[in-house]
Scaffold this motif. Structure first.
Motif, PDB file in Angstrom:
ATOM      1  N   ILE A 132      13.489  -0.801   0.803  1.00 39.04           N
ATOM      2  CA  ILE A 132      12.460   0.210   1.046  1.00 39.04           C
ATOM      3  C   ILE A 132      12.041   0.831  -0.276  1.00 39.04           C
ATOM      4  O   ILE A 132      12.840   1.462  -0.964  1.00 39.04           O
ATOM      5  N   ASN A 180       1.825 -10.416   7.864  1.00 36.59           N
ATOM      6  CA  ASN A 180       2.937  -9.490   8.042  1.00 36.59           C
ATOM      7  C   ASN A 180       3.957  -9.725   6.938  1.00 36.59           C
ATOM      8  O   ASN A 180       4.432 -10.824   6.729  1.00 36.59           O
ATOM      9  N   ASP A 222       7.473  -8.679   4.458  1.00 36.96           N
ATOM     10  CA  ASP A 222       8.870  -8.312   4.636  1.00 36.96           C
ATOM     11  C   ASP A 222       9.265  -7.132   3.765  1.00 36.96           C
ATOM     12  O   ASP A 222      10.359  -7.097   3.223  1.00 36.96           O
ATOM     13  N   ARG A 274       8.879  -2.625   3.084  1.00 34.40           N
ATOM     14  CA  ARG A 274       8.524  -1.311   3.605  1.00 34.40           C
ATOM     15  C   ARG A 274       8.434  -0.334   2.437  1.00 34.40           C
ATOM     16  O   ARG A 274       9.169  -0.445   1.461  1.00 34.40           O
ATOM     17  N   GLU A 322       7.791   4.006   1.642  1.00 31.61           N
ATOM     18  CA  GLU A 322       7.732   5.325   2.264  1.00 31.61           C
ATOM     19  C   GLU A 322       6.355   5.973   2.114  1.00 31.61           C
ATOM     20  O   GLU A 322       5.804   6.488   3.075  1.00 31.61           O
ATOM     21  N   GLY A 377       2.891  -1.238  10.159  1.00 23.75           N
ATOM     22  CA  GLY A 377       4.084  -0.410  10.031  1.00 23.75           C
ATOM     23  C   GLY A 377       4.728  -0.526   8.664  1.00 23.75           C
ATOM     24  O   GLY A 377       5.888  -0.159   8.490  1.00 23.75           O
ATOM     25  N   THR A 378       3.985  -1.026   7.687  1.00 28.54           N
ATOM     26  CA  THR A 378       4.517  -1.188   6.336  1.00 28.54           C
ATOM     27  C   THR A 378       4.850   0.161   5.706  1.00 28.54           C
ATOM     28  O   THR A 378       5.852   0.304   5.023  1.00 28.54           O
ATOM     29  N   THR A 380       6.033   3.970   5.993  1.00 26.11           N
ATOM     30  CA  THR A 380       6.888   4.688   6.947  1.00 26.11           C
ATOM     31  C   THR A 380       6.648   6.193   7.006  1.00 26.11           C
ATOM     32  O   THR A 380       6.950   6.814   8.018  1.00 26.11           O
ATOM     33  N   ASN A 401       3.723   2.632  12.722  1.00 21.60           N
ATOM     34  CA  ASN A 401       4.782   3.646  12.680  1.00 21.60           C
ATOM     35  C   ASN A 401       4.192   4.946  13.206  1.00 21.60           C
ATOM     36  O   ASN A 401       3.289   5.530  12.598  1.00 21.60           O
TER      37      ASN A 401
END
Length: 471
Positions: free
Chosen positions: A359, A397, A399, A401, A403, A428-429, A431, A463
């Motif tokens: 992340i 899509n 892999d 993420r 913030e 939803g990448t 958060t 998200n």
């Protein structure tokens, strides 16, 4: 595969010998042996050069063991492009891999070596042993990449590296990794015009020694100083290089860092207890030092994707997405300068994000003006790129993420930028927060951008807790 693929090499131990070919086997084992023999027969028909590349993906231990399979395989391992030795202790026999064994295997190898890595114990390998290995690898094997790692170094001066002057200056040696040594002098690196990639990790030396090492390697394109340590804090680390593409510095208690690298595309810093930010001087391309975008911050990587994409060889990019750049996980944020109308640059962006493998804290994006960046012969890229964005093939899509994402010069009228933002939201990448800077825009442009942000706010969120806004 990385530039120096340590990631595909396993620990090398020569203690466990393969079961003799005539040993008694159960019926199940005999069935498996028939299958293995069949596969072996098919492999044996391949040329030595191909088999050497296959064995090159194995540990050196495993590769050497294949020499007992048959006469055909006796010397195949001697053509593997990479050798990796690790003095791990066999927990059953408590017998470390002997330095003589390493020397013997290197001597027996009879082809050009792309790279060799050796993890050793300091008390078993004195400087004369290390020098023997280095000279064997450079002078006789014409090795392109060498990695030496001191397993039990403690940085107290007991692991000082004392080698002959210019030992790393062989013209075929392009990549050098050194881990956990003490340097008192820099003469080992004298006249190292050959080195393109230098990674020094957990190295103890005074700042002046580091400065002399860097000055002795003017052809460097990648320089990594990771978790380096010096005792005298009141000194300035000077990195002046006209060829440097990637620079990473990680240290403690540094008083001053001075960087002059006109071709620098990728830069990251991880310095705790930095004395004063005013003591950080960097002369590099504008996108790496843009007001309000790339101010000095700890644990941040800056990446000029636009410039890097124009290179014929992506040496800096390939390094940073490889496992050799193991410092990525320590960085908290990434700032990029990119043209999302250029499919090549979008792919480089995707690769760097996936390489983060975790992340990411913050992603700051500064978009390049497509019209200003378009080169001769690129006139059709925009149309092709728009079509790809519409078909959803450019940014599948992913892999990764992150913030918080900040788009600092987002244009509401740019379809590719809007598509990238929408994908971050719907997949939803992101958060926590998705922010767009509009405060510096003229009123008409500001209203247009805020209207585009309002449309993004209405999209279904991958998200539910994502907060979208502008500043």
């Amino acid at each position: 595969m990385s530039l120096f693929p340590l990631s595909i090499l396993k620990g090398s131990q020569f203690h466990d010998q393969p079961k003799p070919m005539n040993a008694s086997l159960s019926s199940d084992e005999r069935g498996k042996r028939i299958l293995v023999d069949h596969v072996e027969d098919r492999l044996s028909k391949l040329p030595d050069s191909v088999l050497g590349k296959i064995l090159g993906t194995m540990s050196t231990e495993e590769a050497v063991k294949t020499s007992v399979l048959s006469k055909r395989w006796k010397s195949v391992w001697k053509r593997v492009p990479f050798l990796h030795f690790d003095m791990l202790v066999d927990m059953n026999k408590m017998t470390p891999l002997a330095p003589e064994t390493i020397t013997q295997v290197i001597n027996r190898h009879n082809d050009h070596l792309e790279g060799c890595s050796i993890v050793h114990y300091a008390h078993l390998c004195q400087d004369s042993v290390l020098e023997t290995w280095i000279r064997l690898l450079t002078l006789e094997k014409q090795t392109n990449a060498i990695a030496l790692s001191n397993r039990h170094g403690n940085g107290t001066g007991t692991n000082q590296l004392r080698l002959s002057p210019e030992i790393f200056s062989h013209p075929r040696l392009k990549t050098l990794f050194l881990y956990r040594y003490d340097f008192k002098f820099a003469h080992d690196f004298k006249n190292c015009y050959n080195l393109k990639i230098l990674k020094l990790e957990k190295i103890h030396a005074e700042v002046d020694v580091f400065n002399r090492i860097i000055a002795s390697c003017p052809s460097l394109k990648v320089l990594v100083l990771h978790r380096v340590v010096w005792r005298i804090k009141k000194a300035c680390l000077k990195i002046h290089n006209n060829n440097l593409k990637l620079l990473h510095v990680s240290c403690i208690d540094v008083d001053c860092i001075e960087v002059n690298a006109p071709l620098l595309d990728i830069f990251s810093i991880y310095c705790t207890h930095f004395a004063r930010k005013a003591n950080f001087i960097i002369k590099a391309p504008r996108p790496l030092h843009h007001n309000g975008f790339l101010d000095l911050a700890e644990f941040n990587m800056r990446y000029n994707i636009s410039r890097q994409s124009r290179e014929r060889k992506y040496i800096a990019h390939e390094f940073v997405i490889s496992r050799d750049a193991n410092y990525l996980k320590r960085l908290r944020s990434l700032s990029v300068f990119v043209d999302v109308m250029n499919s090549k640059q979008v792919e480089l962006l995707r690769q760097i994000l996936v390489a983060w493998n975790g992340i990411l804290g913050d992603l700051n994006i500064l978009f390049e003006d497509t019209n200003a960046s378009k080169e001769e012969g690129e006139s059709s890229i925009g149309g092709i790129q728009n079509k790809k964005w519409e078909e959803g093939k450019v940014f599948p899509n992913a892999d990764f993420r992150v913030e918080t994402v900040c788009m600092l010069n987002f244009s509401g009228s740019n379809k590719a930028q809007f598509a990238l933002a929408s994908r971050f939201i719907t997949q939803g990448t992101v958060t926590k927060k998705m922010m767009f800077m509009t405060s510096s825009y003229p009123q008409e442009v500001k209203l247009n951008t805020e209207a585009a942000v309002a449309k993004l706010m209405k999209l279904p969120k991958g998200n539910e807790n994502l907060n979208i806004g502008y500043f």
